[in-house]
Design a protein around this motif. Sequence first.
Motif, PDB file in Angstrom:
ATOM      1  N   PHE A  68       7.379   3.932  -9.628  1.00 33.10           N
ATOM      2  CA  PHE A  68       7.443   4.757  -8.419  1.00 33.10           C
ATOM      3  C   PHE A  68       8.849   5.299  -8.207  1.00 33.10           C
ATOM      4  O   PHE A  68       9.037   6.473  -7.902  1.00 33.10           O
ATOM      5  N   GLU A  69       9.855   4.435  -8.393  1.00 32.44           N
ATOM      6  CA  GLU A  69      11.244   4.824  -8.164  1.00 32.44           C
ATOM      7  C   GLU A  69      11.721   5.888  -9.144  1.00 32.44           C
ATOM      8  O   GLU A  69      12.679   6.601  -8.878  1.00 32.44           O
ATOM      9  N   SER A  80      11.208   8.737   5.281  1.00 35.83           N
ATOM     10  CA  SER A  80       9.935   8.787   6.005  1.00 35.83           C
ATOM     11  C   SER A  80       9.761   7.442   6.723  1.00 35.83           C
ATOM     12  O   SER A  80      10.585   6.542   6.599  1.00 35.83           O
ATOM     13  N   PHE A  81       8.659   7.297   7.450  1.00 35.52           N
ATOM     14  CA  PHE A  81       8.377   6.028   8.114  1.00 35.52           C
ATOM     15  C   PHE A  81       8.217   4.940   7.071  1.00 35.52           C
ATOM     16  O   PHE A  81       7.704   5.196   5.967  1.00 35.52           O
ATOM     17  N   ASP A  82       8.613   3.718   7.393  1.00 33.25           N
ATOM     18  CA  ASP A  82       8.517   2.610   6.451  1.00 33.25           C
ATOM     19  C   ASP A  82       7.081   2.369   6.001  1.00 33.25           C
ATOM     20  O   ASP A  82       6.823   2.095   4.826  1.00 33.25           O
ATOM     21  N   GLY A  83       6.144   2.490   6.903  1.00 34.30           N
ATOM     22  CA  GLY A  83       4.726   2.289   6.558  1.00 34.30           C
ATOM     23  C   GLY A  83       4.235   3.336   5.558  1.00 34.30           C
ATOM     24  O   GLY A  83       3.477   3.026   4.636  1.00 34.30           O
ATOM     25  N   ILE A  84       4.670   4.582   5.762  1.00 29.16           N
ATOM     26  CA  ILE A  84       4.294   5.656   4.841  1.00 29.16           C
ATOM     27  C   ILE A  84       4.897   5.394   3.467  1.00 29.16           C
ATOM     28  O   ILE A  84       4.251   5.578   2.428  1.00 29.16           O
ATOM     29  N   TRP A  85       6.148   4.952   3.435  1.00 30.66           N
ATOM     30  CA  TRP A  85       6.833   4.677   2.170  1.00 30.66           C
ATOM     31  C   TRP A  85       6.125   3.552   1.416  1.00 30.66           C
ATOM     32  O   TRP A  85       5.886   3.654   0.212  1.00 30.66           O
ATOM     33  N   LYS A  86       5.766   2.473   2.131  1.00 32.34           N
ATOM     34  CA  LYS A  86       5.051   1.359   1.499  1.00 32.34           C
ATOM     35  C   LYS A  86       3.678   1.786   1.017  1.00 32.34           C
ATOM     36  O   LYS A  86       3.250   1.436  -0.087  1.00 32.34           O
ATOM     37  N   ALA A  87       2.963   2.571   1.842  1.00 29.80           N
ATOM     38  CA  ALA A  87       1.616   3.035   1.454  1.00 29.80           C
ATOM     39  C   ALA A  87       1.704   3.977   0.252  1.00 29.80           C
ATOM     40  O   ALA A  87       0.855   3.931  -0.652  1.00 29.80           O
ATOM     41  N   SER A  88       2.729   4.811   0.224  1.00 27.77           N
ATOM     42  CA  SER A  88       2.912   5.718  -0.915  1.00 27.77           C
ATOM     43  C   SER A  88       3.180   4.928  -2.191  1.00 27.77           C
ATOM     44  O   SER A  88       2.633   5.227  -3.254  1.00 27.77           O
ATOM     45  N   PHE A  89       4.027   3.907  -2.071  1.00 24.75           N
ATOM     46  CA  PHE A  89       4.328   3.065  -3.221  1.00 24.75           C
ATOM     47  C   PHE A  89       3.058   2.392  -3.749  1.00 24.75           C
ATOM     48  O   PHE A  89       2.765   2.424  -4.942  1.00 24.75           O
ATOM     49  N   THR A  91      -0.099   3.254  -3.197  1.00 27.64           N
ATOM     50  CA  THR A  91      -1.042   4.262  -3.697  1.00 27.64           C
ATOM     51  C   THR A  91      -0.659   4.713  -5.102  1.00 27.64           C
ATOM     52  O   THR A  91      -1.498   4.776  -5.997  1.00 27.64           O
ATOM     53  N   PHE A  92       0.613   5.035  -5.288  1.00 23.68           N
ATOM     54  CA  PHE A  92       1.083   5.475  -6.595  1.00 23.68           C
ATOM     55  C   PHE A  92       0.839   4.401  -7.657  1.00 23.68           C
ATOM     56  O   PHE A  92       0.268   4.666  -8.717  1.00 23.68           O
ATOM     57  N   THR A  93       1.258   3.181  -7.374  1.00 22.29           N
ATOM     58  CA  THR A  93       1.178   2.093  -8.340  1.00 22.29           C
ATOM     59  C   THR A  93      -0.266   1.746  -8.686  1.00 22.29           C
ATOM     60  O   THR A  93      -0.630   1.641  -9.871  1.00 22.29           O
ATOM     61  N   VAL A  94      -1.107   1.593  -7.666  1.00 26.02           N
ATOM     62  CA  VAL A  94      -2.506   1.220  -7.909  1.00 26.02           C
ATOM     63  C   VAL A  94      -3.257   2.360  -8.597  1.00 26.02           C
ATOM     64  O   VAL A  94      -4.038   2.125  -9.526  1.00 26.02           O
ATOM     65  N   THR A  95      -3.019   3.603  -8.184  1.00 26.41           N
ATOM     66  CA  THR A  95      -3.693   4.748  -8.806  1.00 26.41           C
ATOM     67  C   THR A  95      -3.308   4.853 -10.278  1.00 26.41           C
ATOM     68  O   THR A  95      -4.174   5.029 -11.145  1.00 26.41           O
ATOM     69  N   LYS A  96      -2.019   4.738 -10.554  1.00 26.50           N
ATOM     70  CA  LYS A  96      -1.564   4.814 -11.949  1.00 26.50           C
ATOM     71  C   LYS A  96      -2.197   3.701 -12.770  1.00 26.50           C
ATOM     72  O   LYS A  96      -2.689   3.930 -13.890  1.00 26.50           O
ATOM     73  N   TYR A  97      -2.206   2.495 -12.237  1.00 31.96           N
ATOM     74  CA  TYR A  97      -2.749   1.339 -12.938  1.00 31.96           C
ATOM     75  C   TYR A  97      -4.239   1.514 -13.225  1.00 31.96           C
ATOM     76  O   TYR A  97      -4.675   1.394 -14.364  1.00 31.96           O
TER      77      TYR A  97
END
Length: 178
Positions: A68-69, A80-89, A91-97
């Motif tokens: 992600f980084e 962005s909001f911390d919740g959005i940042w965590k959710a984006s992380f 989402t990205f990681t699980v989707t890629k996996y």
Amino acid sequence: SPPARSPSPQGFLYTAPIREQGNIYKPNNKMMADELSEKAVHDVHTKEIDLVNRDPKHLNDDVVKIDFEDVIAEPEGTHSFDGIWKASFTTFTVTKYWFYRLLSAIFGIPMALIWGIYFAILSFLHIWAVVPCIRSYLIEIQCISRVYSICIHTFCDPLFEAIGRMFSSIRATVRKEI
């Protein structure tokens, strides 16, 4: 001199020597049979594969090791909001996996088949065409090289020696006039 052998039942004077252990196809003793079956277990096509370290030669360390980084980053002062940042992380990681797993489940075996055929053809051509052609070329070029060398030494060496002797008697002097 060695003792003479009596003719075999088939009428041959000499029989093939028989080893104590038998031959590799029909071993006479259990020890040799166990060694052969042990070698068959360690065959290249049936070797154990490492399910943990799936890139032991590090082929893809620089290419597809993307986190992600490496793709998304927010500079200082733009967060962005911390919740959005965590959710984006997440989402990205699980989707890629899971998308990678889905693609490899669908296309992994067909691609392995295609690459297996490709590398089999490549190996076949290299072993049966490329290397013999190169070897043949090197053998032929060595012969041509010898003939070429003889021609050069026969025709060019005397010519260049004569030209060299002709120009060796030329003397040049430099004068400076004021």
